[in-house]
Motif scaffolding. Structure first.
Motif, short mmCIF file in Angstrom:
data_model
loop_
_atom_site.label_atom_id
_atom_site.label_comp_id
_atom_site.label_asym_id
_atom_site.label_seq_id
_atom_site.Cartn_x
_atom_site.Cartn_y
_atom_site.Cartn_z
N TRP A 49 0.89 -1.36 0.02
CA TRP A 49 -0.10 -0.05 0.01
C TRP A 49 0.84 1.34 0.08
CZ3 TRP A 49 0.39 3.58 3.97
CH2 TRP A 49 0.88 3.02 5.18
N PHE A 50 2.11 1.14 0.52
CA PHE A 50 2.86 2.36 0.40
C PHE A 50 3.16 2.91 -0.90
CE2 PHE A 50 6.66 4.80 0.63
CZ PHE A 50 6.66 5.38 1.84
N ALA A 51 3.42 1.80 -2.06
CA ALA A 51 3.60 1.96 -3.28
C ALA A 51 2.48 3.06 -3.70
CB ALA A 51 3.80 0.80 -4.24
N TYR A 52 1.14 2.60 -3.59
CA TYR A 52 -0.01 3.26 -3.95
C TYR A 52 -0.05 4.40 -3.58
CZ TYR A 52 -2.07 -0.83 -6.53
OH TYR A 52 -2.21 -1.73 -7.49
N MET A 53 0.07 4.64 -2.02
CA MET A 53 0.21 5.96 -1.45
C MET A 53 0.99 6.87 -2.14
SD MET A 53 -2.25 6.03 0.74
CE MET A 53 -3.34 5.00 1.79
N LEU A 54 2.11 6.30 -2.38
CA LEU A 54 3.21 7.23 -2.80
C LEU A 54 2.71 7.82 -4.42
CD1 LEU A 54 6.27 7.90 -2.36
CD2 LEU A 54 6.92 5.90 -3.73
N ALA A 55 2.18 6.90 -5.05
CA ALA A 55 1.67 7.03 -6.37
C ALA A 55 0.69 8.20 -6.44
CB ALA A 55 1.23 5.91 -7.31
N LEU A 56 -0.30 8.07 -5.23
CA LEU A 56 -1.25 8.93 -4.88
C LEU A 56 -0.77 10.33 -4.63
CD1 LEU A 56 -4.19 7.50 -2.71
CD2 LEU A 56 -4.37 9.02 -4.90
N VAL A 57 0.20 10.52 -3.87
CA VAL A 57 0.79 11.95 -3.53
C VAL A 57 1.14 12.45 -4.82
CG1 VAL A 57 2.60 12.73 -2.42
CG2 VAL A 57 1.22 11.14 -1.21
N PHE A 58 2.06 11.68 -5.53
CA PHE A 58 2.46 12.17 -7.01
C PHE A 58 1.32 12.89 -7.62
CE2 PHE A 58 6.60 10.43 -6.13
CZ PHE A 58 7.49 11.25 -6.91
N LEU A 59 0.21 12.02 -7.62
CA LEU A 59 -0.95 12.29 -8.69
C LEU A 59 -1.65 13.58 -8.08
CD1 LEU A 59 -2.97 8.95 -9.53
CD2 LEU A 59 -1.67 10.30 -10.83
N LEU A 60 -1.51 13.86 -6.94
CA LEU A 60 -2.11 14.95 -6.42
C LEU A 60 -1.65 16.38 -6.93
CD1 LEU A 60 -3.19 14.35 -2.73
CD2 LEU A 60 -4.57 14.51 -4.70
N PHE A 61 -0.43 16.22 -7.33
CA PHE A 61 0.44 17.40 -7.76
C PHE A 61 0.53 17.34 -9.46
CE2 PHE A 61 2.36 17.05 -3.80
CZ PHE A 61 1.95 18.39 -3.17
N ARG A 62 0.52 16.14 -9.86
CA ARG A 62 0.47 15.81 -11.62
C ARG A 62 -0.40 14.99 -11.78
NH1 ARG A 62 4.03 18.22 -15.00
NH2 ARG A 62 3.71 16.61 -16.46
N PRO A 63 -1.75 15.32 -11.92
CA PRO A 63 -2.97 14.41 -12.25
C PRO A 63 -2.75 13.39 -13.44
CG PRO A 63 -3.78 16.62 -12.12
CD PRO A 63 -2.17 16.74 -12.09
N GLN A 64 -1.90 13.82 -14.20
CA GLN A 64 -1.65 12.75 -15.51
C GLN A 64 -0.44 12.12 -15.19
OE1 GLN A 64 -0.99 16.00 -15.24
NE2 GLN A 64 0.15 16.81 -16.82
N GLY A 65 0.02 11.91 -14.20
CA GLY A 65 1.27 11.27 -14.05
C GLY A 65 2.62 12.04 -14.24
N LEU A 66 3.69 11.55 -14.15
CA LEU A 66 4.87 12.49 -14.45
C LEU A 66 5.05 12.58 -15.65
CD1 LEU A 66 7.90 10.84 -11.91
CD2 LEU A 66 6.61 12.86 -11.88
N PHE A 67 5.21 11.86 -16.58
CA PHE A 67 5.38 12.00 -18.02
C PHE A 67 4.01 11.86 -18.95
CE2 PHE A 67 9.43 10.47 -16.00
CZ PHE A 67 9.98 11.57 -16.48
N GLY A 68 2.98 11.84 -18.35
CA GLY A 68 1.68 11.58 -19.11
C GLY A 68 1.33 12.74 -19.77
N GLU A 69 0.48 12.64 -20.94
CA GLU A 69 0.17 13.78 -21.45
C GLU A 69 -0.57 14.58 -20.75
OE1 GLU A 69 -1.78 11.86 -25.21
OE2 GLU A 69 0.24 10.92 -25.55
N LYS A 70 -0.51 16.02 -20.91
CA LYS A 70 -1.45 17.03 -20.30
C LYS A 70 -2.78 16.65 -20.61
CE LYS A 70 -0.98 21.34 -18.38
NZ LYS A 70 -1.79 20.78 -17.06
N ILE A 71 -3.74 16.78 -19.66
CA ILE A 71 -4.98 16.61 -19.69
C ILE A 71 -5.61 17.85 -19.86
CG2 ILE A 71 -7.23 15.62 -18.81
CD1 ILE A 71 -5.41 14.02 -16.87
N ILE A 72 -6.21 18.07 -21.05
CA ILE A 72 -6.84 19.31 -21.47
C ILE A 72 -8.41 19.38 -21.15
CG2 ILE A 72 -7.06 21.37 -23.14
CD1 ILE A 72 -4.24 20.44 -24.07
N ASP A 73 -8.98 20.14 -20.71
CA ASP A 73 -10.47 20.15 -20.63
C ASP A 73 -11.15 20.91 -21.50
OD1 ASP A 73 -10.73 17.95 -18.53
OD2 ASP A 73 -10.14 19.27 -17.00
N ARG A 74 -11.80 20.37 -22.35
CA ARG A 74 -12.69 21.32 -23.18
C ARG A 74 -14.36 20.90 -22.71
NH1 ARG A 74 -8.80 19.92 -26.76
NH2 ARG A 74 -7.41 21.70 -27.31
N VAL A 75 -15.19 22.10 -22.87
CA VAL A 75 -16.70 21.75 -22.69
C VAL A 75 -17.07 21.41 -24.18
CG1 VAL A 75 -18.69 22.62 -21.97
CG2 VAL A 75 -16.66 22.97 -20.56
#
Lengths: 309, 358
Positions: free
Chosen positions: A283-309
């Motif tokens: 679970w530590f691995a998951y928590m670590l990943a979660l903390v990263f996600l809070l700052f970069r929701p698309q992951g470290l190298f994921g494509e930037k998520i752009i929201d359009r309506v």
């Protein structure tokens, strides 16, 4: 200091193995937008095939050479993975094009159950071993630099090397070959790729085949490390935080994510584990990943998520 | 001919807004309720209660909870089993640590604890969505699996790690025999299903659906995403917590953390997807399908094997079982990706015209 470095290196090497499994996820997600939960099952299936064929082949052919048996088993297992990949594309994915992510996720879970059952029906459900001649005994290095030197597991080291080579090969394949370019085109935009004449179905089969081979390599390495048994499917669950940490669409992300998770897991288990009762790796691995996600929701190298309506 | 709303005029807002606007539906539901409360206890035997009916009721409740979150609010979760576990263990601790705690009180407090935990683990949904969120919710699953295994306080320092409750009673009536357990679960389920149905019809449900359909657009029209998402997590976890409490207390009696493992989470997600996302009815269909299918396969396979003259070992049966289960799931998703609820509504449309389709 020596001990910390030992833990660190152990973590890095485990991390490399995680990224090997994570690669399978990323490849398929990139090309077809399917989050492949069956990756763990594929690892188990490939490892089972490898273990059993290398056991059976000497009996069938009468050759007693371990090397020959292993190579033949590898070829047969790789071929089996091709068949599995082709069948999955043909029977499942082709019919689920344009469905929602959740439905596709559930479909791959269904596939995972199927492959689990199939593998154990065909190959049996005991614990088998894969012997590809990896050295088991640990070695001491850098004895001159540190007091007592560093204890390094040779097997892990070779496994990490193999993983690194595989990643390099895949990167080359993606960057330099025509098929690789087609794959990247499909990953970018399905429709545009199709409109310039790239056959989507064939690309998907290729991607699943590549993921199958990656699963085979991961299966062999993990299998020779901890024996081929059902718990091998949990390796995929441990690779999931790697994928979301690195970004679902990024091959380098899978590697860097794997290293971060590997180190984080080992260091936390060694230094934090005793305080709270141990076994916190997963679970530590998951928590670590979660903390990263809070700052970069698309992951470290994921494509930037752009929201359009 | 029979199922037709012609001539049923609504003369008040109350009549127009009721849950079942068609008279035949009201009678059908009433019939099902009477059947479930009166006829089933008379007809079913003990095996039926233990193996099928009670699990079906409790898992329907859990599936309802998951459906509120996944189907109505669009937040995929793979940690449903963890919230069931939180509900079960919280209820257990309230039950044994507080003197004279009534059964229903323990279950509800378990549900509220689970809701609070759900809000905490729902916080990532404010930043990440879709498959990233699905993986993030796995954190809850693994964390609570670990916590209930390793932190002895939760299990009241029992040496085997398994906990048990006994002497259940409700307002002085014992809940011990299978029939009593069945009626208790049924009553809880009916209340919660009504609650869920009304919530999805009301303001909060519409907010969830707006968030599901497109959260940016929902935010623009003045829906607070934080409130909507976290309330969905809270309500869903509350349902799951109560279901978990029932599963532990009423169905199992004695349980360990493995009862609420990752497989349970997958199972619940299967239920809502096969039953139909965003449909209260679908949760029941899905639960029925997933509960009955393995039992059916388990009984059928050896029989089929005998038929063709092959005897299948127990291990072989269990492997073939998961194989067929997986294949059926995939088949079902391909044939009807919108779930059984969609089949049901298509059937209703057909029934309206029957037997004279134009």
């Amino acid at each position: 200091m020596g001990f910390f470095l030992e833990v660190l290196i152990g973590g890095l090497m485990t991390g490399m193995l995680y990224s090997l499994v994570a690669l399978g996820f990323v490849l398929i997600f990139k090309a077809s937008g399917v989050f492949n939960f069956a990756q763990g099952a594929m690892v188990l299936f490939a490892a089972l095939a490898m273990a059993r064929f290398s056991e059976w082949i000497p009996g069938w052919l009468g050759v007693d050479n371990l090397m020959v048996a292993n190579i033949l088993a590898f070829i047969i297992a790789a071929f089996l993975m091709f068949v599995v990949a082709w069948l999955i594309e043909r029977l499942v994915l082709r019919h689920l094009v344009n469905q929602e992510g959740a439905t596709l996720l559930m479909a791959t879970l269904g596939i995972a159950y199927f492959i689990d059952g199939l593998g154990q029906t065909v190959f049996g459900s005991d614990i088998y071993k894969i012997d590809v001649g990896m050295p088991k005994e640990p070695v001491m290095v850098l004895q001159g630099v540190f007091e007592g030197g560093l204890l390094i597991n040779k097997e892990d080291f070779i496994a990490a090397l193999v993983a690194a080579m595989l990643v390099a090969a895949l990167a080359l394949f993606f960057q330099k070959t025509a098929t690789g370019r087609a794959l990247r085109a499909v990953a970018d935009d399905h429709q545009a790729a199709q409109s310039i004449g790239i056959p989507l179905n064939r690309i998907w089969v290729i991607v699943w085949c590549v993921a199958g081979v990656v699963a085979l390599v991961a299966g062999i390495i993990w299998g020779s490390k901890m024996g081929v048994q059902f718990s091998l499917v949990t390796v995929a669950l441990r690779a999931l935080p790697v994928v979301i940490l690195g970004g679902l669409t990024s091959v380098p992300g899978a590697i860097i994510g794997g290293l971060i998770i590997g180190v984080g897991e080992k260091v936390s288990e060694v230094y934090l584990g005793p305080l709270v009762g141990g076994g916190i790796e997963i679970w530590f691995a998951y928590m670590l990943a979660l903390v990263f996600l809070l700052f970069r929701p698309q992951g470290l190298f994921g494509e930037k998520i752009i929201d359009r309506v | 001919m029979i199922y037709r709303e012609n001539g049923q005029f609504k003369t008040s807002y109350a009549a127009d807004q009721q849950i079942f606007p068609i008279l035949q539906d009201r009678w059908a539901i009433l019939g099902i309720l009477v059947f479930a409360f009166v006829a089933v206890p008379l007809l079913a035997d003990e095996y039926m209660f233990r193996a099928i009916l009670i699990p079906f009721l409790i898992l329907s409740l859990a599936a309802l909870g998951v459906n509120l979150l996944v189907g109505y609010c669009g937040q995929i979760t793979l940690g449903a089993g963890a919230f069931m576990a939180v509900g079960a263990y919280a209820a257990y601790n309230f039950f044994i640590r507080v003197d004279g705690m009534p059964l229903i009180g323990a279950l509800l407090l378990g549900g509220f604890t689970s809701a609070a935990v759900g809000v905490v683990f729902g916080v990532p949904s404010l930043r990440v969505r879709g498959l990233y969120l699905a993986v993030a919710t796995l954190a809850a699953q693994f964390f609570w699996d670990w916590a209930f295994l390793r932190i002895k306080w939760f299990t009241n320092y029992s040496s085997s790690g398994s906990v048990s409750v006994s002497n259940l009673s409700l307002f002085g009536f014992p809940v011990e025999s299978p029939t009593e357990k069945y009626l208790f679960c049924l009553a809880v389920l009916v209340v919660f299903a009504l609650l869920a149905k009304n919530m999805t019809r009301g303001a909060i449900g519409r907010q969830w659906m707006a968030i599901r359909d497109m959260d940016v657009a929902a935010e623009v029209i003045g829906i607070r995403p934080m409130y909507a998402k976290l309330s969905a997590f809270a309500v869903s976890s509350f349902f799951l917590g109560v279901a978990g409490g029932l599963w532990g207390f009423v169905h199992l009696g004695a349980w360990e953390p493995a009862a609420f493992s990752l497989d349970r989470s997958f199972q619940l997600l299967f239920m809502v997807i096969i039953g139909g996302l965003g449909s209260i009815m679908g949760s029941f269909f899905g639960a029925a399908f997933i509960v009955i299918l393995p039992i059916f396969l388990n009984q059928m396979l050896p029989w089929l094997g005998d038929l063709v003259g092959v005897s299948i070992s127990t291990a072989g049966v269990s492997h073939a079982e998961i194989m067929i289960f997986g294949a059926l799931i995939v088949f079902f998703l391909i044939v009807e990706p919108h779930g059984i609820a969609r089949l049901w509504s298509t059937a209703k449309e057909k029934l309206r015209l029957w037997p004279f389709p134009h």
